[in-house]
Design a protein around this motif. Structure first.
Motif, PDB file in Angstrom:
ATOM      1  N   ASP A 119     -19.285  -7.883 -40.704  1.00  8.37           N
ATOM      2  CA  ASP A 119     -20.023  -8.180 -41.928  1.00  8.37           C
ATOM      3  C   ASP A 119     -21.216  -9.095 -41.705  1.00  8.37           C
ATOM      4  O   ASP A 119     -21.859  -9.518 -42.660  1.00  8.37           O
ATOM      5  CB  ASP A 119     -19.085  -8.804 -42.962  1.00  8.37           C
ATOM      6  CG  ASP A 119     -18.057  -7.807 -43.460  1.00  8.37           C
ATOM      7  OD1 ASP A 119     -18.378  -6.605 -43.499  1.00  8.37           O
ATOM      8  OD2 ASP A 119     -16.933  -8.223 -43.800  1.00  8.37           O
ATOM      9  N   SER A 120     -21.535  -9.382 -40.455  1.00 15.60           N
ATOM     10  CA  SER A 120     -22.703 -10.202 -40.147  1.00 15.60           C
ATOM     11  C   SER A 120     -23.962  -9.329 -40.183  1.00 15.60           C
ATOM     12  O   SER A 120     -23.883  -8.099 -40.206  1.00 15.60           O
ATOM     13  CB  SER A 120     -22.558 -10.821 -38.751  1.00 15.60           C
ATOM     14  OG  SER A 120     -22.593  -9.797 -37.768  1.00 15.60           O
ATOM     15  N   PHE A 121     -25.094  -9.982 -40.169  1.00 15.15           N
ATOM     16  CA  PHE A 121     -26.360  -9.236 -40.135  1.00 15.15           C
ATOM     17  C   PHE A 121     -26.422  -8.351 -38.898  1.00 15.15           C
ATOM     18  O   PHE A 121     -26.765  -7.165 -38.990  1.00 15.15           O
ATOM     19  CB  PHE A 121     -27.544 -10.206 -40.156  1.00 15.15           C
ATOM     20  CG  PHE A 121     -28.883  -9.525 -40.048  1.00 15.15           C
ATOM     21  CD1 PHE A 121     -29.427  -8.867 -41.136  1.00 15.15           C
ATOM     22  CD2 PHE A 121     -29.590  -9.546 -38.859  1.00 15.15           C
ATOM     23  CE1 PHE A 121     -30.655  -8.231 -41.038  1.00 15.15           C
ATOM     24  CE2 PHE A 121     -30.813  -8.912 -38.753  1.00 15.15           C
ATOM     25  CZ  PHE A 121     -31.350  -8.252 -39.844  1.00 15.15           C
ATOM     26  N   ILE A 122     -26.061  -8.894 -37.743  1.00 19.79           N
ATOM     27  CA  ILE A 122     -26.112  -8.137 -36.489  1.00 19.79           C
ATOM     28  C   ILE A 122     -25.102  -6.990 -36.519  1.00 19.79           C
ATOM     29  O   ILE A 122     -25.400  -5.877 -36.085  1.00 19.79           O
ATOM     30  CB  ILE A 122     -25.875  -9.062 -35.277  1.00 19.79           C
ATOM     31  CG1 ILE A 122     -27.017 -10.073 -35.139  1.00 19.79           C
ATOM     32  CG2 ILE A 122     -25.709  -8.267 -33.997  1.00 19.79           C
ATOM     33  CD1 ILE A 122     -28.378  -9.461 -34.859  1.00 19.79           C
ATOM     34  N   GLY A 123     -23.895  -7.233 -37.021  1.00 23.73           N
ATOM     35  CA  GLY A 123     -22.885  -6.182 -37.103  1.00 23.73           C
ATOM     36  C   GLY A 123     -23.318  -5.040 -38.000  1.00 23.73           C
ATOM     37  O   GLY A 123     -23.168  -3.861 -37.654  1.00 23.73           O
ATOM     38  N   ARG A 124     -23.861  -5.371 -39.145  1.00 25.62           N
ATOM     39  CA  ARG A 124     -24.343  -4.329 -40.065  1.00 25.62           C
ATOM     40  C   ARG A 124     -25.562  -3.611 -39.496  1.00 25.62           C
ATOM     41  O   ARG A 124     -25.703  -2.402 -39.644  1.00 25.62           O
ATOM     42  CB  ARG A 124     -24.661  -4.946 -41.416  1.00 25.62           C
ATOM     43  CG  ARG A 124     -23.420  -5.350 -42.161  1.00 25.62           C
ATOM     44  CD  ARG A 124     -23.733  -6.006 -43.465  1.00 25.62           C
ATOM     45  NE  ARG A 124     -22.508  -6.177 -44.228  1.00 25.62           N
ATOM     46  CZ  ARG A 124     -22.348  -7.084 -45.153  1.00 25.62           C
ATOM     47  NH1 ARG A 124     -23.340  -7.908 -45.457  1.00 25.62           N
ATOM     48  NH2 ARG A 124     -21.209  -7.177 -45.798  1.00 25.62           N
ATOM     49  N   SER A 170     -33.881   0.550 -40.168  1.00 27.07           N
ATOM     50  CA  SER A 170     -32.546  -0.063 -40.165  1.00 27.07           C
ATOM     51  C   SER A 170     -32.638  -1.551 -40.496  1.00 27.07           C
ATOM     52  O   SER A 170     -31.851  -2.060 -41.297  1.00 27.07           O
ATOM     53  CB  SER A 170     -31.872   0.123 -38.808  1.00 27.07           C
ATOM     54  OG  SER A 170     -31.610   1.465 -38.552  1.00 27.07           O
ATOM     55  N   VAL A 171     -33.580  -2.231 -39.878  1.00 23.31           N
ATOM     56  CA  VAL A 171     -33.769  -3.658 -40.155  1.00 23.31           C
ATOM     57  C   VAL A 171     -34.128  -3.855 -41.623  1.00 23.31           C
ATOM     58  O   VAL A 171     -33.587  -4.736 -42.303  1.00 23.31           O
ATOM     59  CB  VAL A 171     -34.856  -4.265 -39.237  1.00 23.31           C
ATOM     60  CG1 VAL A 171     -35.225  -5.669 -39.676  1.00 23.31           C
ATOM     61  CG2 VAL A 171     -34.400  -4.242 -37.798  1.00 23.31           C
ATOM     62  N   TRP A 172     -35.025  -3.038 -42.127  1.00 24.72           N
ATOM     63  CA  TRP A 172     -35.455  -3.155 -43.521  1.00 24.72           C
ATOM     64  C   TRP A 172     -34.302  -2.897 -44.483  1.00 24.72           C
ATOM     65  O   TRP A 172     -34.082  -3.655 -45.425  1.00 24.72           O
ATOM     66  CB  TRP A 172     -36.610  -2.184 -43.784  1.00 24.72           C
ATOM     67  CG  TRP A 172     -37.157  -2.305 -45.169  1.00 24.72           C
ATOM     68  CD1 TRP A 172     -37.982  -3.275 -45.655  1.00 24.72           C
ATOM     69  CD2 TRP A 172     -36.900  -1.411 -46.258  1.00 24.72           C
ATOM     70  NE1 TRP A 172     -38.256  -3.033 -46.977  1.00 24.72           N
ATOM     71  CE2 TRP A 172     -37.613  -1.907 -47.356  1.00 24.72           C
ATOM     72  CE3 TRP A 172     -36.150  -0.251 -46.390  1.00 24.72           C
ATOM     73  CZ2 TRP A 172     -37.565  -1.274 -48.602  1.00 24.72           C
ATOM     74  CZ3 TRP A 172     -36.121   0.380 -47.614  1.00 24.72           C
ATOM     75  CH2 TRP A 172     -36.825  -0.138 -48.709  1.00 24.72           C
ATOM     76  N   LYS A 176     -32.711  -5.712 -46.928  1.00 27.86           N
ATOM     77  CA  LYS A 176     -32.827  -5.557 -48.377  1.00 27.86           C
ATOM     78  C   LYS A 176     -31.469  -5.332 -49.053  1.00 27.86           C
ATOM     79  O   LYS A 176     -31.268  -5.773 -50.177  1.00 27.86           O
ATOM     80  CB  LYS A 176     -33.752  -4.379 -48.721  1.00 27.86           C
ATOM     81  CG  LYS A 176     -35.173  -4.574 -48.292  1.00 27.86           C
ATOM     82  CD  LYS A 176     -35.790  -5.760 -48.983  1.00 27.86           C
ATOM     83  CE  LYS A 176     -37.213  -5.960 -48.534  1.00 27.86           C
ATOM     84  NZ  LYS A 176     -37.807  -7.190 -49.003  1.00 27.86           N
ATOM     85  N   THR A 177     -30.563  -4.653 -48.370  1.00 32.59           N
ATOM     86  CA  THR A 177     -29.284  -4.323 -48.993  1.00 32.59           C
ATOM     87  C   THR A 177     -28.298  -5.492 -48.954  1.00 32.59           C
ATOM     88  O   THR A 177     -27.589  -5.729 -49.929  1.00 32.59           O
ATOM     89  CB  THR A 177     -28.650  -3.103 -48.294  1.00 32.59           C
ATOM     90  OG1 THR A 177     -29.583  -2.013 -48.345  1.00 32.59           O
ATOM     91  CG2 THR A 177     -27.360  -2.691 -48.961  1.00 32.59           C
TER      92      THR A 177
END
Length: 179
Positions: A119-124, A170-172, A176-177
């Motif tokens: 659930d981290s930024f990197i994981g997502r 993907s980053v965007w 944003k999500t």
């Protein structure tokens, strides 16, 4: 919802039964057709084997030599300049590995998810990147090699451009999500 689950569960077994039955009813020699297809598949496998071995050896050399780490290290200042935090640099090995090898990229993504959490930024981001890009070099090797295409300059450029766009999007999307 239960009906959809049952349909999904039986879809492949029904197809495996339905296709030979329909072929038999249309007087298609089912077993002979299967054997001919298997023979052609084997010939295709033998034809692309040198390309596949060359690609896998190249990926192994790229990763084992430390070149992946070096390229990742070189790209960190660029992402810092673009305003990303220092944790974002962890995704660089996945972004580099994804066009090269699906299994290698899956290993890197698994490592990132285990290290940073799902659930981290990197994981997502790792999960989204896995689904948003393709193994460009593998596709070129297998598909183009199987039909004997030797000049794939534009396909390579467009494939790598699509991978870059997949990374950016993907980053965007994750930014944003989820944040």
């Amino acid at each position: 919802m239960r009906i959809i689950a049952e349909i999904s569960r039986w879809a492949i077994p029904l197809l495996l039964l339905l296709i030979p039955v329909l072929a038999y009813l249309r007087n298609v020699p089912v077993y002979e057709s299967f054997v001919a297809g298997a023979e052609e598949g084997f010939k295709t496998g033998v034809r692309i084997l040198p390309f596949l071995i060359g690609m896998l050896v190249s990926i192994g050399v790229f990763v084992d030599s430390g070149a992946l780490d070096i390229v990742s290290h070189w790209l960190q200042p660029l992402f810092g300049f673009l305003g990303f935090d220092s944790n974002f640099a962890a995704i660089i090995p996945l972004a580099i590995m994804r066009p090269l090898s699906g299994s290698g990229a899956l290993g890197v993504a698994t490592q990132l998810i285990n290290q940073y959490g799902p659930d981290s930024f990197i994981g997502r981001l790792a999960s989204t990147l896995q689904g948003s890009t393709d193994t460009t070099f593998f596709v070129l090797t297998v598909y183009f090699g199987s039909v004997g295409i030797k000049k794939y300059r534009y396909a390579l450029k467009l494939g790598l451009l699509a991978d870059l766009i997949g990374l950016i999007v993907s980053v965007w999307i994750v930014s944003k999500t989820f944040y």
